[in-house]
Motif scaffolding. Structure first.
Motif, PDB file in Angstrom:
ATOM      1  N   ARG A  88      37.446 114.520  67.992  1.00 11.22           N
ATOM      2  CA  ARG A  88      38.316 114.029  66.921  1.00 11.22           C
ATOM      3  C   ARG A  88      39.702 113.733  67.466  1.00 11.22           C
ATOM      4  O   ARG A  88      40.284 112.697  67.176  1.00 11.22           O
ATOM      5  CB  ARG A  88      38.426 115.068  65.803  1.00 11.22           C
ATOM      6  N   LEU A 116      39.887 111.804  61.239  1.00 12.44           N
ATOM      7  CA  LEU A 116      41.249 112.278  60.986  1.00 12.44           C
ATOM      8  C   LEU A 116      41.947 111.468  59.899  1.00 12.44           C
ATOM      9  O   LEU A 116      43.146 111.572  59.723  1.00 12.44           O
ATOM     10  CB  LEU A 116      42.087 112.224  62.276  1.00 12.44           C
ATOM     11  N   GLN A 141      39.552 113.061  55.631  1.00  7.55           N
ATOM     12  CA  GLN A 141      39.440 114.259  56.467  1.00  7.55           C
ATOM     13  C   GLN A 141      38.032 114.465  57.009  1.00  7.55           C
ATOM     14  O   GLN A 141      37.596 115.589  57.184  1.00  7.55           O
ATOM     15  CB  GLN A 141      39.827 115.494  55.659  1.00  7.55           C
ATOM     16  N   PRO A 173      38.204 123.235  59.541  1.00  2.44           N
ATOM     17  CA  PRO A 173      38.689 122.521  58.366  1.00  2.44           C
ATOM     18  C   PRO A 173      40.078 123.028  58.000  1.00  2.44           C
ATOM     19  O   PRO A 173      40.311 124.229  58.016  1.00  2.44           O
ATOM     20  CB  PRO A 173      37.662 122.872  57.289  1.00  2.44           C
ATOM     21  N   ARG A 174      40.954 122.115  57.707  1.00  2.36           N
ATOM     22  CA  ARG A 174      42.322 122.502  57.391  1.00  2.36           C
ATOM     23  C   ARG A 174      42.663 122.066  55.980  1.00  2.36           C
ATOM     24  O   ARG A 174      42.292 120.968  55.577  1.00  2.36           O
ATOM     25  CB  ARG A 174      43.284 121.781  58.342  1.00  2.36           C
ATOM     26  N   ASN A 181      50.780 107.726  59.946  1.00  2.00           N
ATOM     27  CA  ASN A 181      50.871 109.034  59.310  1.00  2.00           C
ATOM     28  C   ASN A 181      52.257 109.624  59.589  1.00  2.00           C
ATOM     29  O   ASN A 181      52.810 109.439  60.662  1.00  2.00           O
ATOM     30  CB  ASN A 181      49.833 110.014  59.888  1.00  2.00           C
ATOM     31  N   ILE A 196      47.365 114.748  53.604  1.00  2.46           N
ATOM     32  CA  ILE A 196      45.914 114.710  53.812  1.00  2.46           C
ATOM     33  C   ILE A 196      45.423 115.841  54.716  1.00  2.46           C
ATOM     34  O   ILE A 196      44.237 116.108  54.781  1.00  2.46           O
ATOM     35  CB  ILE A 196      45.432 113.358  54.395  1.00  2.46           C
ATOM     36  N   ARG A 197      46.339 116.495  55.394  1.00  2.00           N
ATOM     37  CA  ARG A 197      45.880 117.498  56.351  1.00  2.00           C
ATOM     38  C   ARG A 197      47.046 118.398  56.716  1.00  2.00           C
ATOM     39  O   ARG A 197      48.200 118.034  56.545  1.00  2.00           O
ATOM     40  CB  ARG A 197      45.375 116.774  57.611  1.00  2.00           C
ATOM     41  N   SER A 198      46.704 119.538  57.241  1.00  3.50           N
ATOM     42  CA  SER A 198      47.732 120.394  57.825  1.00  3.50           C
ATOM     43  C   SER A 198      47.174 120.861  59.162  1.00  3.50           C
ATOM     44  O   SER A 198      45.977 120.789  59.384  1.00  3.50           O
ATOM     45  CB  SER A 198      47.974 121.605  56.921  1.00  3.50           C
ATOM     46  N   PHE A 199      48.038 121.294  60.035  1.00  2.00           N
ATOM     47  CA  PHE A 199      47.517 121.955  61.238  1.00  2.00           C
ATOM     48  C   PHE A 199      48.533 122.936  61.768  1.00  2.00           C
ATOM     49  O   PHE A 199      49.695 122.934  61.349  1.00  2.00           O
ATOM     50  CB  PHE A 199      47.078 120.937  62.304  1.00  2.00           C
TER      51      PHE A 199
END
Ligand SMILES: Cc1cc2nc3c(=O)[nH]c(=O)nc-3n(C[C@H](O)[C@H](O)[C@H](O)COP(=O)(O)OP(=O)(O)OC[C@H]3O[C@@H](n4cnc5c(N)ncnc54)[C@H](O)[C@@H]3O)c2cc1C
Ligand code: SF4
Ligand code: SF4
Lengths: 292, 390
Positions: free
Chosen positions: A233, A240, A244, A272-273, B280, B321-324
């Motif tokens: 990914r 991404l 997601q 998974p976040r 993004n 849409i996401r976190s990290f």
């Protein structure tokens, strides 16, 4: 909405289904008998002189039975073997059209010959963006999408089924009445598939729609020796995007498993976040993230 | 593994530091093997921003290192086959109070006399660089030398180029022991077998302390968690990298610039924003010491979102849409640990870059290759010695 096509072509001389004697009888005007197991059709054809009835053109024995469930009159039976083909009872049917709306294979239509005069009213499901309107003309198409000719739209309803599904009743000559499987409102501009430039064939389909990444790109990235799904990914951006990876991670895992010689279990899922679904930043900043 | 592995140099860690070191060593013709426990960029280098930020560095050796590093990026961007999305866009640091303005002004002065171009901007002057800023923003400092890079592409690009020049990259291969005899490194034991080598570079990020134990040396590197939000893609809206003064405060532990809010202080919250080439927007970030836990937390996500709206109100309309989260390899003073280890010949440290590893990767790689091959470096690395802590 993507629909599973359970119907075959509408050459009514042959039916691909192997269930319940569907050996290809077909009703014809002019005294020809409706031979064989499509007895339902023959009866429906007769009954349709008196009222609207459902005609079922379901040919593949796949596990499916919404038509049976939808019918409050008990006019359709699939039975305990969910893979069996449905059988209809035209006498019990009151022409409500719920089965037409729910069938994922667009395999049910209504037939109504009460008007007479060599014309029949056929009701088929319609799910495209345009608004069909009563009084307008539309093209009647057969199960292969081939145009049969034009007909007048008599009625548009949202009878039962999902909200997106409309039922369009089209007036057509009796000769085509059993062949109509759909209506088309627009001209088709692209006649030949070859004319579409830059189309990537099935071998190189898009695996990640959000990031527009095709299979060959993933293959190439996987070929560089990445071991985990997470690494793939990061390297290819696949999965991404906005969704997601909800839509693409499964095909991706299989692809990578094949390339790396590892099992899908070994590859893991990647971590998974949150958020599970896209969430407005203001919501995240204002409310409690746990309720999003 | 039946075949006996050997290499002139073994690099432990396939993050940006290991990859950069491999690249520069290969340029000099060395025989290199990179040993990575997981995958390339699976550590901090794959879970961070891409700030090549100069105005956040401390005047002195730290800034000097960063300046040298920044100069290497354009040629790297040319040389690598992977597009590293290098963008010399400049950077803005925003102040939300007059006290912060004052502090930034003083810093700008110090940075300027150390040779870095930094300009103070009033709230009105910010308009030219940034879309609408929050009401509390009083102004900021602009550093034209700041830049942006895609950290993952940088890591992968460096590794790939090194590989093309002959480096062997072993993934999924964890270093379990290092054999030292007669005060010299001899062998690296890994899950894929033993590697004969007389030179070993430790670029293991947060694994460096563990590696140090193998040769009985304490390498004081702790994992510091940083959390980031990723928004949906948008057309370019951010022309520069952006941060808030508290970001510098928590990063460099400057009391005048620490967040006042108690929760923000606990999370080590500091505003950062950058728009990646993909469109993004990455919004950060936090600094927490929570061991090796790299999960994202609702508290931090809330706090980052709230804080981001304070600086750039328009982000409220974006979908997250996401976190990290990534774990920065953090030394006690937040500066890298570079150089040799007393009593163990052939062992080199390139770790502890904390929140600067992307920015400092090129120069770290270059200096390490000099150190390993020539025994001396073109820039004085004494200030980054392991022994400054003792
Ligand atoms: C949220 C966040 C934002 C950041 N933003 C920026 C920024 O904007 N600009 C900037 O310059 N820096 C930034 N950083 C810092 C930067 O990410 C790090 O300094 C840098 O990535 C460190 O690189 P590294 O190669 O030392 O470590 P890593 O990338 O962690 O690599 C170390 C590698 O060693 C491997 N390893 C460990 N132990 C072993 C073993 N025993 N055997 C084999 N392999 C092993 C690991 O698997 C790992 O892949 C940020 C960090 C975070 C977390
Ligand atoms: S049209 Fe209505 S009554 Fe007739 S079979 Fe379909 S669901 Fe049953
Ligand atoms: S809903 Fe009924 S008619 Fe339609 S495909 Fe399923 S079984 Fe066949």
């Amino acid at each position: 909405m993507l629909r599973l096509r359970k119907t075959g072509t509408v050459d009514m001389g042959r039916s691909s289904g192997k269930g319940k004697g569907a050996d290809g009888g077909r009703p014809r005007e002019g005294g020809e008998s409706l031979a064989g197991g499509h007895g339902d059709w023959a009866r429906a054809w007769e009954v349709s002189r008196r009222k609207a009835v459902a005609v079922i053109d379901c040919r593949q024995e796949i596990p499916c039975n919404p038509c049976e469930t939808a019918c409050s009159k008990g006019a359709i039976r699939v039975g305990e073997d969910i893979c069996a083909l449905p059988v209809s009872d035209p006498e019990a049917c009151d022409g409500c059209g719920r089965c037409v709306a729910v069938c994922p294979g667009m395999a049910v239509f209504l037939l109504d010959r009460r008007a007479g005069g060599g014309m029949a009213a056929v009701t088929v499901p319609y799910e495209m963006g345009e608004e069909p309107r009563a009084g307008e003309e539309a093209r009647a198409v057969d199960g292969e999408g081939k145009e049969l000719g034009k007909g007048k739209i008599l009625k548009v309803t949202a009878a039962g089924g999902t909200a997106a599904t409309k039922l369009v009743t089209l007036e057509v000559p009796e000769e085509w009445a059993l062949k109509v499987r759909g209506v088309r409102l627009r001209e088709i501009f692209i006649e030949e598939a070859e004319e579409v430039e830059g189309y990537r064939g099935a071998g190189d389909c898009i695996v990640c729609r959000c990031e527009e990444i095709v299979r060959s790109e993933v293959e190439e990235t996987a070929g560089h020796g990445f071991r985990s799904l997470a690494a793939l990914r990061r390297a290819s951006r696949v999965g991404l995007g906005y969704c997601q990876g909800r839509f693409c991670l499964e095909p991706l895992r299989r692809e990578l498993a094949e390339k790396s010689g590892r099992t899908v279990e070994e590859l893991g899922f990647g971590s998974p976040r949150p958020p599970l679904r896209p969430v407005r930043l203001s919501r995240l900043g204002g409310g409690d993230v746990r309720d999003t | 593994m039946s075949e006996i592995l050997s290499s002139e140099v073994v690099i432990i860690g396939g993050g940006v530091i290991g990859a950069a070191t491999a690249y520069f060593l290969c340029k000099e013709g060395a025989e290199v093997m990179v040993v990575e426990a997981e995958d390339l960029a699976s550590g901090a280098s794959g879970a961070c921003d891409g700030f090549v930020s100069l105005q956040t560095k401390m005047p002195g050796s730290h800034l000097k290192l960063a300046l040298e590093s920044a100069q290497l990026f354009p040629s790297l961007a040319e040389d690598l086959e992977v597009d590293i999305e290098y963008n010399p866009c400049g950077g803005i640091m925003l102040a939300t109070s007059q006290e912060q303005m004052k502090e930034l002004r003083a810093r700008a002065k110090a940075l300027k006399s150390a040779g870095l171009e930094v300009e103070m901007l009033s709230a009105a002057e910010l308009k030219e660089y940034l879309p609408e800023v929050g009401k509390t923003v009083k102004g900021g400092s602009f550093c034209p030398g700041d830049a942006q890079v895609n950290p993952i592409s940088l890591t992968l690009g460096l590794a790939q180029k090194a590989q093309e020049m002959g480096a062997t990259i072993l993934r999924g291969c964890r270093v379990e022991n290092i054999v030292v005899t007669n005060n010299r490194v001899r062998e690296v034991h890994t899950t894929a077998g033993n590697i004969h080598s007389r030179r070993v570079v430790c670029a293991a990020g947060i694994g460096s302390n563990q590696i140090g134990k193998m040769i009985i040396v304490d390498v004081p590197v702790l994992p510091q968690r940083g959390q980031i939000l990723v928004t949906e893609q948008r057309d370019p809206v951010l022309k520069t990298i952006v941060s808030g003064a508290e970001y510098l405060g928590t990063k460099a532990n400057i009391p005048e610039l620490l967040p006042e809010d108690e929760e923000a202080a606990r999370l080590g919250l500091g505003f950062t924003a950058e728009q990646a080439a993909s469109g993004n927007i990455l919004l950060g970030s936090t600094r927490e010491f929570v061991g090796f836990d790299n999960s994202t937390t609702p508290e931090a996500m809330n706090a980052i979102a709230r804080n981001a709206m304070r600086f750039l109100p328009w982000v409220e309309d974006l979908d997250v849409i996401r976190s990290f989260a990534g774990l920065r390899p953090c030394s006690p003073d937040g500066l890298p640990i570079l150089g040799t280890v007393k009593g163990v010949r052939g062992f080199y440290l390139a770790t502890g870059h904390a929140g600067d590893g992307i920015c400092l990767a090129p120069i770290t790689g270059k200096l390490l290759s000099e150190l390993v091959l020539d025994g001396e470096t073109s820039l004085d690395i004494e200030p980054f010695s392991l022994y400054r802590f003792k």
